[in-house]
Design a protein around this motif. Structure first.
Motif, mmCIF file in Angstrom:
data_model
loop_
_atom_site.group_PDB
_atom_site.id
_atom_site.type_symbol
_atom_site.label_atom_id
_atom_site.label_comp_id
_atom_site.label_asym_id
_atom_site.label_seq_id
_atom_site.Cartn_x
_atom_site.Cartn_y
_atom_site.Cartn_z
ATOM 1 N N UNK A 31 42.781 38.709 39.044
ATOM 2 C CA UNK A 31 42.877 37.576 39.960
ATOM 3 C C UNK A 31 43.606 38.010 41.216
ATOM 4 N N UNK A 32 43.150 37.504 42.354
ATOM 5 C CA UNK A 32 43.730 37.861 43.643
ATOM 6 C C UNK A 32 44.345 36.612 44.262
ATOM 7 N N UNK A 33 45.648 36.646 44.450
ATOM 8 C CA UNK A 33 46.403 35.546 45.060
ATOM 9 C C UNK A 33 47.599 36.143 45.781
ATOM 10 N N UNK A 88 47.225 39.898 49.822
ATOM 11 C CA UNK A 88 46.698 39.645 48.477
ATOM 12 C C UNK A 88 47.444 40.470 47.431
ATOM 13 N N UNK A 89 47.840 39.814 46.383
ATOM 14 C CA UNK A 89 48.443 40.469 45.227
ATOM 15 C C UNK A 89 47.463 40.319 44.071
ATOM 16 N N UNK A 90 47.669 41.078 43.007
ATOM 17 C CA UNK A 90 46.678 41.160 41.940
ATOM 18 C C UNK A 90 47.321 40.919 40.584
ATOM 19 N N UNK A 140 37.134 43.446 42.759
ATOM 20 C CA UNK A 140 36.252 44.558 42.428
ATOM 21 C C UNK A 140 37.049 45.844 42.593
ATOM 22 N N UNK A 141 36.775 46.846 41.768
ATOM 23 C CA UNK A 141 37.536 48.099 41.804
ATOM 24 C C UNK A 141 37.507 48.728 43.187
ATOM 25 N N UNK A 142 36.381 48.646 43.911
ATOM 26 C CA UNK A 142 36.289 49.287 45.214
ATOM 27 C C UNK A 142 37.107 48.558 46.275
ATOM 28 N N UNK A 143 37.475 47.283 46.054
ATOM 29 C CA UNK A 143 38.270 46.519 47.003
ATOM 30 C C UNK A 143 39.760 46.599 46.688
#
Length: 133
Positions: free
Chosen positions: A60-62, A70-72, A27-30
């Protein structure tokens, strides 16, 4: 782009793959500021084109680097703009970008490539497998 001490694991494929999106949507806020800015850029481009952003996972977050942060991965091809389908796709290709998070929660873009398809492999750290045209 300057080389850094980390590496994003990428594996190129010769053949085509179906576009596979797996993982937790961001999410943009996270998201770190750089990822939030990219999300806002896509939303604005969709609206300028006369469309409306649709809530669909395209971030995607991994952990792609093995540092436990976390990378995006931002997939423009998975972005859905109601009224303007395929806005970010050309010739069955779209850009993916990978943002790598640092200890201060900044996430500069580490990778950008126009791909035919991609998938995230369940490895440690995660590997992004791509198909190029």
């Amino acid at each position: 782009m300057p080389q850094a001490s980390w590496k994003v694991r990428l594996s190129a494929l010769a053949g085509g793959l179906g576009l596979l999106a797996s993982g937790a949507p961001a999410q943009a806020q996270q998201a770190p500021p750089q990822v939030a800015a990219k999300i806002a850029q896509l939303d604005q481009a969709c609206q300028r084109a006369g469309g409306r952003p649709v809530a669909k996972p395209y971030v995607l977050v991994h952990d792609f680097t093995g540092d436990q942060r976390p990378d995006f991965l931002v997939s423009e091809g998975d972005y859905e703009c109601a009224g303007k389908p395929g806005l970010f796709q050309a010739n069955n290709q779209a850009f993916i970008e990978i943002y790598v998070t640092d200890p201060r929660n900044n996430a500069p873009r580490a990778y950008r490539q126009q791909v035919r398809a991609y998938r995230v492999l369940n490895t440690t750290p995660r590997t992004v497998q791509i198909a190029l045209a």
